[in-house]
Design an enzyme around this catalytic site. Sequence first.
Site, PDB file in Angstrom:
ATOM      1  N   HIS A  43      44.133  74.196  31.046  1.00  0.00           N
ATOM      2  CA  HIS A  43      44.606  72.858  31.951  1.00  0.00           C
ATOM      3  C   HIS A  43      44.526  71.671  31.228  1.00  0.00           C
ATOM      4  O   HIS A  43      44.044  70.531  31.692  1.00  0.00           O
ATOM      5  CB  HIS A  43      43.715  72.987  33.153  1.00  0.00           C
ATOM      6  CG  HIS A  43      43.873  74.474  34.052  1.00  0.00           C
ATOM      7  ND1 HIS A  43      44.892  74.316  35.110  1.00  0.00           N
ATOM      8  CD2 HIS A  43      43.373  75.380  33.996  1.00  0.00           C
ATOM      9  CE1 HIS A  43      45.153  75.121  35.473  1.00  0.00           C
ATOM     10  NE2 HIS A  43      44.320  76.327  34.989  1.00  0.00           N
ATOM     11  N   ASP A  45      47.177  70.687  29.140  1.00  0.00           N
ATOM     12  CA  ASP A  45      48.499  70.249  28.657  1.00  0.00           C
ATOM     13  C   ASP A  45      48.958  69.365  29.267  1.00  0.00           C
ATOM     14  O   ASP A  45      49.605  68.386  28.990  1.00  0.00           O
ATOM     15  CB  ASP A  45      49.608  71.750  28.413  1.00  0.00           C
ATOM     16  CG  ASP A  45      49.734  72.824  29.583  1.00  0.00           C
ATOM     17  OD1 ASP A  45      48.946  72.304  30.574  1.00  0.00           O
ATOM     18  OD2 ASP A  45      50.529  73.556  29.614  1.00  0.00           O
ATOM     19  N   GLY A 133      53.177  87.481  36.294  1.00  0.00           N
ATOM     20  CA  GLY A 133      51.736  87.216  36.918  1.00  0.00           C
ATOM     21  C   GLY A 133      50.605  87.434  36.255  1.00  0.00           C
ATOM     22  O   GLY A 133      49.499  87.309  37.022  1.00  0.00           O
ATOM     23  N   GLY A 135      49.494  85.646  33.656  1.00  0.00           N
ATOM     24  CA  GLY A 135      49.143  84.355  32.705  1.00  0.00           C
ATOM     25  C   GLY A 135      49.537  84.578  31.387  1.00  0.00           C
ATOM     26  O   GLY A 135      48.990  83.922  30.321  1.00  0.00           O
ATOM     27  N   SER A 138      55.419  85.057  31.298  1.00  0.00           N
ATOM     28  CA  SER A 138      56.612  85.577  31.314  1.00  0.00           C
ATOM     29  C   SER A 138      57.638  84.686  31.792  1.00  0.00           C
ATOM     30  O   SER A 138      58.872  84.704  31.632  1.00  0.00           O
ATOM     31  CB  SER A 138      56.502  86.645  32.514  1.00  0.00           C
ATOM     32  OG  SER A 138      56.325  86.254  33.834  1.00  0.00           O
ATOM     33  N   ASP A 184      53.751  76.348  27.299  1.00  0.00           N
ATOM     34  CA  ASP A 184      54.398  77.902  27.286  1.00  0.00           C
ATOM     35  C   ASP A 184      55.716  77.673  26.416  1.00  0.00           C
ATOM     36  O   ASP A 184      55.936  78.731  25.559  1.00  0.00           O
ATOM     37  CB  ASP A 184      54.538  78.388  28.690  1.00  0.00           C
ATOM     38  CG  ASP A 184      53.173  78.384  29.500  1.00  0.00           C
ATOM     39  OD1 ASP A 184      51.995  78.042  29.049  1.00  0.00           O
ATOM     40  OD2 ASP A 184      53.306  78.690  30.640  1.00  0.00           O
ATOM     41  N   TYR A 235      47.164  74.727  41.537  1.00  0.00           N
ATOM     42  CA  TYR A 235      47.461  74.101  40.150  1.00  0.00           C
ATOM     43  C   TYR A 235      48.011  72.910  40.578  1.00  0.00           C
ATOM     44  O   TYR A 235      47.841  71.991  39.997  1.00  0.00           O
ATOM     45  CB  TYR A 235      48.815  75.121  39.649  1.00  0.00           C
ATOM     46  CG  TYR A 235      49.139  74.810  38.197  1.00  0.00           C
ATOM     47  CD1 TYR A 235      48.485  75.223  37.103  1.00  0.00           C
ATOM     48  CD2 TYR A 235      50.343  73.995  38.028  1.00  0.00           C
ATOM     49  CE1 TYR A 235      49.066  74.939  35.825  1.00  0.00           C
ATOM     50  CE2 TYR A 235      50.662  73.418  36.741  1.00  0.00           C
ATOM     51  CZ  TYR A 235      49.966  74.101  35.659  1.00  0.00           C
ATOM     52  OH  TYR A 235      50.268  73.756  34.232  1.00  0.00           O
TER      53      TYR A 235
HETATM   54  P1  NG1 Z   1      50.106  80.463  33.286  1.00  0.00           P
HETATM   55  O1  NG1 Z   1      48.693  81.141  33.295  1.00  0.00           O
HETATM   56  O2  NG1 Z   1      50.811  81.203  32.353  1.00  0.00           O
HETATM   57  O3  NG1 Z   1      50.545  80.235  34.707  1.00  0.00           O
HETATM   58  C1  NG1 Z   1      49.746  77.775  33.637  1.00  0.00           C
HETATM   59  C2  NG1 Z   1      50.879  76.809  32.991  1.00  0.00           C
HETATM   60  C3  NG1 Z   1      50.562  76.200  31.574  1.00  0.00           C
HETATM   61  C4  NG1 Z   1      49.112  75.625  31.474  1.00  0.00           C
HETATM   62  C5  NG1 Z   1      48.142  77.038  32.011  1.00  0.00           C
HETATM   63  C6  NG1 Z   1      46.597  76.316  32.220  1.00  0.00           C
HETATM   64  C7  NG1 Z   1      52.851  77.491  34.047  1.00  0.00           C
HETATM   65  C8  NG1 Z   1      54.194  78.132  34.031  1.00  0.00           C
HETATM   66  N1  NG1 Z   1      52.002  77.575  33.021  1.00  0.00           N
HETATM   67  O4  NG1 Z   1      49.922  78.892  32.657  1.00  0.00           O
HETATM   68  O5  NG1 Z   1      51.435  74.912  31.249  1.00  0.00           O
HETATM   69  O6  NG1 Z   1      49.024  74.584  32.385  1.00  0.00           O
HETATM   70  O7  NG1 Z   1      48.568  77.188  33.166  1.00  0.00           O
HETATM   71  O8  NG1 Z   1      46.339  76.098  30.716  1.00  0.00           O
HETATM   72  O9  NG1 Z   1      52.465  77.227  35.171  1.00  0.00           O
END
Ligand code: NG1
Length: 402
Positions: A43, A45, A133, A135, A138, A184, A235
């Site tokens: 969290h 980025d 889903g 993390g 994908s 990502d 988020y």
């Molecule tokens: P994931 O865990 O892949 O959903 C999300 C955000 C990233 C970053 C992380 C927390 C998306 C697609 N990606 O990742 O940019 O903020 O959470 O570090 O929502």
Amino acid sequence: MAMNYPDVNELKHTALLNFMEQFSENATVCVYAPGRVNLIGEHTDYNDGFVLPMALPLITMIVGKPNNMKRCKIISMSEAIGDEKICEFDCSNHAALKAGDPKWSNYVKGCLANFKPPLIGFNAVIVSTIPIGAGLSSSAALEVATYTFLESITKDISIKPKDKVLACQRAEHEFAGVPCGIMDQFISIMGLEGHALLLDCRDFITKQIPMSQMDNYIFIITNSNTSHKLTLSAYHERRTSCYAAAKVLNKTSLREANIRDIETQCNQWFLCLALKNKNVSDIMIKRARHVITEIQRTIEAATCLENNNFIRFGELMNESHDSLREEYEVSSKELDNLVMISRSVDGVLGSRLTGAGFGGCTITLVKKNAVDNLIATIQKKYSGIPSFYVAKPSNGARQLHL
Ligand code: NG1
Ligand code: MG
């Protein structure tokens, strides 16, 4: 034992066969983009901070061929997406592209919408080995694979990596409605075999950190196989709190703030007692404290990795998880359970949730000779059904020869 990764050539073979079956001709282009795991820097980025991810041998592959029409027909072979496996739409111009069902097609349409004209129609088959889903990103892999596919069929590779990253991120913001950060897409494009990537999300400066010296240690990913419906709204909410906190502190982002700024602010609030809603400020302070300390931890962790200081790296992972649980409040019962079990195993140096949180995966730094015991202990004690991957640092997106 940890899962073996599917072989790229086998996946290519499957994709090409499927394309032949569906479209009765050979595909002319094959590309793929990887998922990722983040070692530390969670969290951060979208707060202009630092992250330290690596690309994985879990990939999304697209094979296809231009069809001389202004239409796209795409078939996804992914098991996890449900029944809507075929998607057909008009791509005669950018304005014709609209988000809609099936959901997975929005990542593809979003990339077309952010690709420079003229668009050309194509037929394509998508296959993927990245769990959805979990993390492991994908969604970014699908965006980056799509963009790379468009570069290949138009033979236009003039875009700079940074602009490609931003185009794929816009696809996710505009067509999937997810206000994700930049990590990502960056790692899916810039991943390098044998390296983790230290990325400065403010200045887009990158540093490849070799992981070849990890002789006795290994990172293990454990999928909790749980996900949470609230992830997206949470988020959004975290992101909003962070921006509000930066504003109160009079900073462009939390990257520019330090712990003293928070303390000074707290004192001011305390003194003037003018605060209308104490809960809101308490939450902002907690969120900001996580982000500010996590940015520092990530910088230090990258140095540790460079100097083979794995003991300290493990401590930083533990601190990161504790901060995500207590201050950022994005952990879950299952993730805490996995982390606590992992930490109790001899030879484990650190364990934390990875990705957005609430569900998905943990990442654990462990001595190689303790991996079997780690896996056996989790299988015995974890409340759910876990799966395991070795975090093998891999290459970013590319085109494969046919
Ligand atoms: P994931 O865990 O892949 O959903 C999300 C955000 C990233 C970053 C992380 C927390 C998306 C697609 N990606 O990742 O940019 O903020 O959470 O570090 O929502
Ligand atoms: Mg996600």
